[in-house]
Design a protein around this motif. Structure first.
Motif, PDB file in Angstrom:
ATOM      1  N   SER A   6      15.436  38.181  20.669  1.00 14.37           N
ATOM      2  CA  SER A   6      15.971  38.136  19.299  1.00 14.37           C
ATOM      3  C   SER A   6      17.487  38.039  19.246  1.00 14.37           C
ATOM      4  N   THR A  52       7.235  45.566  22.974  1.00 17.83           N
ATOM      5  CA  THR A  52       6.701  45.740  24.338  1.00 17.83           C
ATOM      6  C   THR A  52       6.079  47.118  24.556  1.00 17.83           C
ATOM      7  N   LEU A 126      15.241  42.185  33.561  1.00 18.05           N
ATOM      8  CA  LEU A 126      16.668  42.476  33.424  1.00 18.05           C
ATOM      9  C   LEU A 126      16.883  43.899  33.920  1.00 18.05           C
TER      10      LEU A 126
HETATM   11  N1  LIG Z   1      24.724  43.737  28.195  1.00 13.55           N
HETATM   12  C1  LIG Z   1      24.882  44.147  29.435  1.00 13.55           C
HETATM   13  O1  LIG Z   1      26.035  44.347  29.902  1.00 13.55           O
HETATM   14  C2  LIG Z   1      23.700  44.372  30.342  1.00 13.55           C
HETATM   15  C3  LIG Z   1      23.952  44.640  31.692  1.00 13.55           C
HETATM   16  C4  LIG Z   1      22.893  44.847  32.552  1.00 13.55           C
HETATM   17  C5  LIG Z   1      21.597  44.755  32.081  1.00 13.55           C
HETATM   18  N2  LIG Z   1      21.363  44.510  30.767  1.00 13.55           N
HETATM   19  C6  LIG Z   1      19.961  44.439  30.324  1.00 13.55           C
HETATM   20  O2  LIG Z   1      19.724  43.194  29.728  1.00 13.55           O
HETATM   21  C7  LIG Z   1      18.733  43.310  28.699  1.00 13.55           C
HETATM   22  C8  LIG Z   1      19.295  42.778  27.390  1.00 13.55           C
HETATM   23  O3  LIG Z   1      20.486  43.477  27.104  1.00 13.55           O
HETATM   24  P1  LIG Z   1      21.428  43.113  25.863  1.00 13.55           P
HETATM   25  O4  LIG Z   1      22.782  43.495  26.260  1.00 13.55           O
HETATM   26  O5  LIG Z   1      21.136  41.758  25.379  1.00 13.55           O
HETATM   27  O6  LIG Z   1      20.898  44.222  24.808  1.00 13.55           O
HETATM   28  P2  LIG Z   1      20.823  44.162  23.211  1.00 13.55           P
HETATM   29  O7  LIG Z   1      21.883  43.285  22.684  1.00 13.55           O
HETATM   30  O8  LIG Z   1      20.792  45.591  22.786  1.00 13.55           O
HETATM   31  O9  LIG Z   1      19.394  43.474  22.947  1.00 13.55           O
HETATM   32  C9  LIG Z   1      18.234  44.165  23.352  1.00 13.55           C
HETATM   33  C10 LIG Z   1      17.037  43.259  23.173  1.00 13.55           C
HETATM   34  O10 LIG Z   1      15.868  43.967  23.588  1.00 13.55           O
HETATM   35  C11 LIG Z   1      14.930  43.927  22.517  1.00 13.55           C
HETATM   36  N3  LIG Z   1      14.073  45.110  22.558  1.00 13.55           N
HETATM   37  C12 LIG Z   1      14.433  46.406  22.711  1.00 13.55           C
HETATM   38  N4  LIG Z   1      13.358  47.189  22.699  1.00 13.55           N
HETATM   39  C13 LIG Z   1      12.290  46.376  22.533  1.00 13.55           C
HETATM   40  C14 LIG Z   1      10.898  46.588  22.446  1.00 13.55           C
HETATM   41  N5  LIG Z   1      10.356  47.810  22.505  1.00 13.55           N
HETATM   42  N6  LIG Z   1      10.091  45.520  22.284  1.00 13.55           N
HETATM   43  C15 LIG Z   1      10.614  44.277  22.204  1.00 13.55           C
HETATM   44  N7  LIG Z   1      11.923  43.997  22.272  1.00 13.55           N
HETATM   45  C16 LIG Z   1      12.745  45.055  22.433  1.00 13.55           C
HETATM   46  C17 LIG Z   1      15.775  43.869  21.271  1.00 13.55           C
HETATM   47  O11 LIG Z   1      15.008  43.444  20.165  1.00 13.55           O
HETATM   48  P3  LIG Z   1      15.360  43.870  18.639  1.00 13.55           P
HETATM   49  O12 LIG Z   1      16.385  42.859  18.151  1.00 13.55           O
HETATM   50  O13 LIG Z   1      14.066  43.784  17.936  1.00 13.55           O
HETATM   51  O14 LIG Z   1      15.936  45.259  18.664  1.00 13.55           O
HETATM   52  C18 LIG Z   1      16.821  42.856  21.713  1.00 13.55           C
HETATM   53  O15 LIG Z   1      16.303  41.552  21.679  1.00 13.55           O
HETATM   54  C19 LIG Z   1      18.375  44.801  28.629  1.00 13.55           C
HETATM   55  O16 LIG Z   1      17.210  45.036  29.397  1.00 13.55           O
HETATM   56  C20 LIG Z   1      19.569  45.469  29.281  1.00 13.55           C
HETATM   57  O17 LIG Z   1      19.245  46.720  29.838  1.00 13.55           O
HETATM   58  C21 LIG Z   1      22.392  44.314  29.875  1.00 13.55           C
END
Ligand SMILES: NC(=O)c1ccc[n+]([C@@H]2O[C@H](COP(=O)([O-])OP(=O)(O)OC[C@H]3O[C@@H](n4cnc5c(N)ncnc54)[C@H](OP(=O)(O)O)[C@@H]3O)[C@@H](O)[C@H]2O)c1
Length: 232
Positions: A6, A52, A126
């Protein structure tokens, strides 16, 4: 197939694969920026609804995809939980929610969907640099780190249990990226991370086995290699 597309990295991964000519099935929890792409990419983009941690819904989606082939399954959905709170002060219900979302949900989904991914296909989650035990020198993000270590361990176990089926399994480190989760002070823009992360995934296609890799395509250490305690 992109699970959790999303916004942030999941949306960018879906967009990057669409730009590169893939057919993408993307899951979201509710209406999102992805909807605007439906007109642009036509039938190459299929959007499905999934939380999920809605266990029956995960099972139903897996059954609904029966007969389809998924060459690349990326489970991106994740949450941060409390960032600065010491683990001893974390509400047990919050801890449980982070562990269920970041560790059990991706792995359970992969076990339900793996048969749709061929032997030459790839399954990625991820993960995070913050899950490397040996690279943990600053603490913070304690709940999150624990959930991603659990995710890594689970992915490794799952891949070993299923090794006769082939497939490449990747625990991905996108770098610290400016998203809602990464925050405004993160080192990388989405544009600096996601195309390179996509290259790193593509470079390992058909490799088979399990790897913990960063957006530069380099292996990350899973654990401490008997090194001295970093706080000494
Ligand atoms: N940003 C970073 O620096 C970073 C670094 C290392 C790893 N990561 C990993 O990369 C992934 C994405 O991170 P991001 O930075 O893009 O985070 P984000 O901007 O907070 O986005 C999180 C995403 O996960 C979805 N989500 C959360 N819980 C969910 C559930 N129960 N069912 C379905 N969808 C769910 C959210 O959907 P909604 O819009 O519906 O809430 C959103 O699409 C995560 O796993 C995070 O741990 C991020």
């Amino acid at each position: 197939m992109l699970i959790g597309a999303s916004r942030g990295l999941g949306l960018a991964l879906a967009e990057e694969h669409l730009k590169r000519g893939w057919r993408v099935i993307a899951s979201v929890r509710s209406a999102s920026a992805l909807d605007a792409h439906r007109g642009v990419y036509g039938e190459r983009l299929e959007v499905v609804t999934l939380d999920t941690t809605d266990w029956p819904a995960v099972d139903a989606l897996g059954e609904g995809l029966s007969g389809r082939q998924i060459d690349l399954l990326i489970v991106n959905a994740g949450i941060s939980g409390p960032i600065t709170l010491p683990i001893g002060d974390v509400d047990p219900d919050v801890f449980t929610k982070v562990m269920l979302t970041n560790a059990l949900a991706p792995l359970r989904l992969i076990d339900r969907f793996a048969h749709l991914v061929p032997s030459e296909g790839t399954i990625a989650v991820l993960s995070s640099d913050l899950a490397s035990i040996s690279r943990n020198t600053i603490a913070t993000w304690e709940t999150y780190r624990m959930s991603k270590v659990a995710l890594n361990m689970g992915l490794r176990s799952l891949s070993i249990r299923r090794r006769a089926e082939g497939r490449t399994y990747l625990a991905l480190c996108p770098g610290w990226v400016r998203t809602d989760m990464g925050g405004p002070n993160a080192h990388l823009s989405i544009e600096e991370s996601i195309p390179r992360l996509t290259d790193a995934i593509a470079a390992r296609a058909g490799e088979k086995g399990v790897s913990y890799v960063n957006y530069q395509g380099q292996e990350v250490a899973w654990e401490a290699n008997g090194s001295a305690a970093v706080w000494r």
